[in-house]
Design an enzyme around this catalytic site. Structure first.
Site, PDB file in Angstrom:
ATOM      1  N   ARG A 262       3.416  11.786   6.098  1.00  0.00           N
ATOM      2  CA  ARG A 262       3.961  10.271   5.510  1.00  0.00           C
ATOM      3  C   ARG A 262       5.238  10.513   4.738  1.00  0.00           C
ATOM      4  O   ARG A 262       5.164  11.038   3.621  1.00  0.00           O
ATOM      5  CB  ARG A 262       2.596   9.796   4.648  1.00  0.00           C
ATOM      6  CG  ARG A 262       3.189   8.654   3.654  1.00  0.00           C
ATOM      7  CD  ARG A 262       2.080   7.831   3.055  1.00  0.00           C
ATOM      8  NE  ARG A 262       1.230   8.623   2.119  1.00  0.00           N
ATOM      9  CZ  ARG A 262       1.578   9.263   0.821  1.00  0.00           C
ATOM     10  NH1 ARG A 262       2.938   8.958   0.498  1.00  0.00           N
ATOM     11  NH2 ARG A 262       1.063   9.984   0.111  1.00  0.00           N
ATOM     12  N   HIS A 266       2.861   6.306  -0.783  1.00  0.00           N
ATOM     13  CA  HIS A 266       1.568   6.058  -0.232  1.00  0.00           C
ATOM     14  C   HIS A 266       1.152   4.376   0.005  1.00  0.00           C
ATOM     15  O   HIS A 266       0.744   4.058   0.969  1.00  0.00           O
ATOM     16  CB  HIS A 266       0.262   6.557  -1.046  1.00  0.00           C
ATOM     17  CG  HIS A 266      -0.994   5.993  -1.167  1.00  0.00           C
ATOM     18  ND1 HIS A 266      -2.067   6.386   0.065  1.00  0.00           N
ATOM     19  CD2 HIS A 266      -1.702   5.171  -1.580  1.00  0.00           C
ATOM     20  CE1 HIS A 266      -3.034   5.719   0.095  1.00  0.00           C
ATOM     21  NE2 HIS A 266      -2.847   5.050  -0.967  1.00  0.00           N
ATOM     22  N   TYR A 275       5.162  13.605  -7.312  1.00  0.00           N
ATOM     23  CA  TYR A 275       4.497  14.923  -6.587  1.00  0.00           C
ATOM     24  C   TYR A 275       5.027  15.672  -5.524  1.00  0.00           C
ATOM     25  O   TYR A 275       4.340  16.734  -4.909  1.00  0.00           O
ATOM     26  CB  TYR A 275       2.935  14.249  -6.514  1.00  0.00           C
ATOM     27  CG  TYR A 275       2.996  13.186  -5.278  1.00  0.00           C
ATOM     28  CD1 TYR A 275       2.986  13.300  -4.111  1.00  0.00           C
ATOM     29  CD2 TYR A 275       2.587  11.949  -5.922  1.00  0.00           C
ATOM     30  CE1 TYR A 275       2.827  12.467  -2.991  1.00  0.00           C
ATOM     31  CE2 TYR A 275       2.888  10.840  -5.016  1.00  0.00           C
ATOM     32  CZ  TYR A 275       2.804  11.229  -3.593  1.00  0.00           C
ATOM     33  OH  TYR A 275       2.469  10.092  -2.760  1.00  0.00           O
TER      34      TYR A 275
HETATM   35  C1  LIG Z   1     -13.781   5.916  -1.003  1.00  0.00           C
HETATM   36  C2  LIG Z   1     -12.399   5.656  -1.427  1.00  0.00           C
HETATM   37  N1  LIG Z   1     -12.202   6.187  -2.518  1.00  0.00           N
HETATM   38  C3  LIG Z   1     -10.841   6.197  -2.874  1.00  0.00           C
HETATM   39  C4  LIG Z   1     -10.009   5.298  -2.489  1.00  0.00           C
HETATM   40  C5  LIG Z   1      -8.679   5.159  -2.899  1.00  0.00           C
HETATM   41  N2  LIG Z   1      -7.590   5.364  -2.072  1.00  0.00           N
HETATM   42  C6  LIG Z   1      -6.913   4.828  -1.194  1.00  0.00           C
HETATM   43  S1  LIG Z   1      -6.057   5.417   0.260  1.00  0.00           S
HETATM   44  C7  LIG Z   1      -6.537   6.999  -0.698  1.00  0.00           C
HETATM   45  C8  LIG Z   1      -6.060   8.209  -0.005  1.00  0.00           C
HETATM   46  C9  LIG Z   1      -6.357   8.482   1.465  1.00  0.00           C
HETATM   47  O1  LIG Z   1      -5.853   9.525   1.896  1.00  0.00           O
HETATM   48  P1  LIG Z   1      -6.079   9.637   3.502  1.00  0.00           P
HETATM   49  O2  LIG Z   1      -7.273   9.657   3.955  1.00  0.00           O
HETATM   50  O3  LIG Z   1      -5.370  10.995   3.670  1.00  0.00           O
HETATM   51  O4  LIG Z   1      -5.183   8.565   4.305  1.00  0.00           O
HETATM   52  P2  LIG Z   1      -3.594   8.102   4.064  1.00  0.00           P
HETATM   53  O5  LIG Z   1      -3.612   7.109   2.973  1.00  0.00           O
HETATM   54  O6  LIG Z   1      -2.943   9.352   3.738  1.00  0.00           O
HETATM   55  O7  LIG Z   1      -3.365   7.416   5.634  1.00  0.00           O
HETATM   56  C10 LIG Z   1      -7.276   6.799  -1.691  1.00  0.00           C
HETATM   57  C11 LIG Z   1      -7.785   8.002  -2.523  1.00  0.00           C
HETATM   58  C12 LIG Z   1     -10.361   4.624  -1.245  1.00  0.00           C
HETATM   59  N3  LIG Z   1      -9.847   3.464  -0.490  1.00  0.00           N
HETATM   60  N4  LIG Z   1     -11.730   5.049  -0.964  1.00  0.00           N
END
Ligand SMILES: Cc1ncc(C[n+]2csc(CCOP(=O)(O)OP(=O)(O)O)c2C)c(N)n1
Lengths: 371, 326
Positions: A262, A266, A275
């Site tokens: 990415r 975010h 970071y």
């Molecule tokens: C169960 C849950 N915990 C925390 C969050 C907050 N949150 C949103 S996106 C994210 C990171 C997700 O990372 P990843 O699964 O690697 O997907 P990406 O966003 O990098 O596509 C977090 C911690 C959430 N949406 N759902």
């Protein structure tokens, strides 16, 4: 800190970062020129939508935007591998996947503006390809066992449909994902699990999620195959997902890990400079999925500046028009909508609360409620 | 149907059997629900009657059971998922809260979440930890679920069939203390009892006691003990969401006094909700403070200590006496 597909001997790829490619592998894809171009146009459209979304966020018209820059090939290729009757449950960031499936841009934008989604067709059997999905879930990972249940149920009812479900490297840490993959293995559910390893879950790097080399290596633990694919190579993500879809049709799930990065933050509320280093991002910019694919298209005589210009212009215009439309629709919301569709068979108290709110709005005016 | 009627757990099994015969889209899934018929035998006979595609033994994962049930519902089937003991529903809550309860709203009606989550609930059977929880309040508090707690075999069958037919997700909590403690005549074949209607188990003029599930029995026993001294009305709510507010308010307007009995912990429990409702709707009928007879705010105890945790007829009787003496 970040890993590159080239570091893995067994990482599936077709077009290298410099644009050179494997002729035979390309021929075996059996895609025609129009289909090659469609993959390109979907990626460009995703990027244009993102640019529009971010611009509107900065102007205060959108509250929030999730970024997808650099991830387009990991999103578009897998979606292209599905048949129209198949299902695709993406995470919200996968704009390119939804664009490739034909979802109207305005629909994608409205998810962020009002939180709910709408469908054109009432019956599953009448749904267009892009409608064959469940609403997005903000709780990451939870969609995995649900997609398994969905496709399991469709199979039990005699439908020949496959499901693709996306989860991030962070989401893949969740127990739901284990539960879903385990179910799929036990019950031979026709599902393809796409782990979108973009190496960051907000500020937590992938080695803070797993000590394993790859996510693909989890698959044998569930009794099915896993494959690692260069997530910035749209032809490779397409090919590996298509193979997985074929296996799923025969009742065998697969885990496809798309290794990508990415490059954007975010979300519009994230400051990624806190970071990670700009050098890392730069090294991945050299592997940009759209640039790389352009070099391939040039070699096939499918691309020139004029074509690129027209694709980009069209994509920008569509994104602009969709945003205007979405903003206009958003403004039409009325307070009683809060209670709409809370239940299929609503209990009386829902109506009572709606009346209570409407009476207050009637008395004091909507303005009195804006904060 | 046996001549002497069915137990509550037999009525639950019969409800699923009759509805599965009626509607082939109904499937049952959970841990050990198949060949074994479930640890409480609540799915007894279903596997032989309907086979492994409709009576599905799942891996041991409540997240998976709830998540798969949600997907099965979206696919057009009508899943009835069993969580083996209510305390293990904690593991399924994220699936239930983040999707089951909001699927209909977030898809603007496109995907109803037509599923039933059944779980034996409550204490009183001398079981290990996490086998005695009463979790009704957490489901009632979350918009989007219907929550049903039968207290008799006849109600259990009719309400479970109604739950399976309801287009919304229904949490169906079965009071395991009374699974086998008595029999009752139960009509043959499928029938529905309406979700959202309370039952007046005993009419009275002096005080209303509101309760549900396993607590209905000690409440009725207390009312019997007070026969001749206090004329007690006992209202079994049967459905906690939507709650039959009309029945509660009507009864209270008649008696002007109330006791609420539930086995779940007191703080944040539904007795508070019922008390608030009475304040809103019938304050000027009130003759005495409303009493709560509930489980204590403890981590649910094991074995012998359960006797002190669960409300019993003595506690209910004394609460009634207090309320009528004001
Ligand atoms: C169960 C849950 N915990 C925390 C969050 C907050 N949150 C949103 S996106 C994210 C990171 C997700 O990372 P990843 O699964 O690697 O997907 P990406 O966003 O990098 O596509 C977090 C911690 C959430 N949406 N759902």
């Amino acid at each position: 800190m970040s890993r590159f597909p080239e570091e893995f001997d067994d990482c599936e790829g077709i077009v290298a970062p410099d644009g050179s490619y494997d002729e035979e592998a390309v021929a075996a894809l059996e895609l025609d020129d129009e289909e090659f171009c469609e993959l390109y146009e979907s990626m460009v459209q995703a990027r244009a939508l993102e640019e529009r979304g971010l611009a509107l966020q900065r102007r205060g018209e959108f509250h929030f935007w999730m970024e997808c820059r650099g991830l387009e090939a990991a999103h578009v290729g897998p979606a292209a591998a599905l048949a129209d009757r198949d299902w695709m449950n993406t995470e919200w960031r996968q704009y390119g996947a939804q664009i490739q499936r034909g979802r109207p841009l305005v629909d994608i934008l409205l998810f962020w503006l009002r939180g709910y989604e709408t469908w054109e067709s009432d019956e599953i059997d009448e749904m267009d390809a892009y409608e064959r999905r469940l609403p997005h879930i903000v709780a990451v990972g939870t969609q995995v066992p649900q997609t398994v249940g969905l496709l399991w149920g469709r199979a039990l009812q005699g439908h020949d449909e496959v499901g693709l479900v996306g989860v991030g490297d962070g989401g893949a840490s969740k127990g739901d994902v284990h539960a879903g993959m385990n179910f799929a293995g036990v019950f031979d559910v026709p599902v393809v699990f796409l782990v979108l390893n973009n190496q960051w879950a907000i500020s937590t790097p992938v080695d803070g999620q797993t000590a394993a080399e790859t996510y693909a290596s989890r698959a044998p633990g569930y009794g099915f195959d896993g494959v690692l694919v260069d997530g910035n190579d749209v032809l490779a993500t397409y090919r590996e997902t298509r193979r997985a879809v074929e296996r799923a049709r025969a009742g065998e799930p697969t885990l496809v890990e798309a290794l990508t990065y990415r490059r954007g933050a975010h979300s519009s509320s994230d400051d990624d400079t806190r970071y990670r280093s700009e050098e890392d991002v730069e090294r991945w910019r050299e592997r940009d999925p759209i640039d790389r694919y352009e070099r391939f298209l040039v070699d096939r005589d499918l691309w020139d500046e004029g074509y690129a210009e027209s694709v980009r212009e069209r994509a920008e215009r569509r994104a602009r028009e969709a945003a205007e439309e979405a903003l206009a629709i958003r403004g039409e919301g009325s307070p009683e909508e809060l209670f709409d569709e809370l239940f299929a068979n609503p209990p009386a108290y829902v109506d009572e609360q709606r009346e209570e709110l409407l009476a207050l709005v009637e008395e004091h005016g909507e303005g009195a409620f804006r904060w | 149907m046996a001549a002497d009627g069915l137990t509550l757990v037999e009525a639950v099994a019969e409800a699923m059997h009759d509805e599965m015969s009626e509607d082939e889209s109904v499937v049952v899934l959970g841990e050990d629900v198949g060949r074994s018929g479930g640890v409480f035998r609540a799915t007894e006979g279903l596997y032989d009657a309907f086979g492994p595609d409709r009576v599905i033994d799942t891996p041991l994962t409540e997240t998976g059971i709830a998540g798969a049930a949600i997907g099965l519902a979206a696919s057009g089937l009508r899943p009835v998922a069993e969580i083996q003991f209510s305390g293990f529903t904690y593991a399924a809550l994220e699936q239930l809260y983040t999707r089951a309860a909001r699927m209909h709203a977030r898809s603007r009606g496109q995907f109803p979440c037509r599923m039933v989550l059944r779980a034996p609930f409550g204490g009183g059977v001398r079981a290990p930890d996490l086998h005695g929880e009463s979790m009704e309040a957490i489901f009632v508090h979350h918009p989007g679920f219907k929550v049903v707690v039968p207290s008799t075999p006849r109600d259990a069958k009719g309400l479970l069939i109604a739950a399976i037919r309801d287009p919304d997700p229904v949490v169906f909590l079965e009071p395991k203390k009374v699974y086998r403690s008595f029999r009752e005549a139960v009509p043959e074949g499928p029938y529905e009892l309406p979700i959202g209607e309370a039952a007046v188990r005993r009419e009275g003029e002096d005080v209303s006691v509101f309760t549900w599930g396993a607590m209905t029995r000690p409440t009725l026993a207390a009312a019997d003990e007070l026969e001749g001294e206090v004329d007690v009305e006992v209202v079994d709510l049967r459905t906690l969401s939507p709650m039959d507010r009309g029945a509660i308010v009507d009864s209270f307007r008649k008696t002007g006094r109330a006791v609420v009995v539930h086995e779940a912990p007191r703080t944040g429990g539904l007795a508070g909700e019922i008390t608030a409702l009475i304040q809103e709707e019938a304050l000027y009928y009130q003759e005495a403070p409303i009493a709560r007879v509930t489980g204590w705010d403890t981590v649910y105890p094991l074995y012998d200590l359960e006797d002190f945790q669960l409300p019993n007829a003595t506690r209910v009787r004394e609460a009634i006496r207090d309320v009528v003496s004001v």
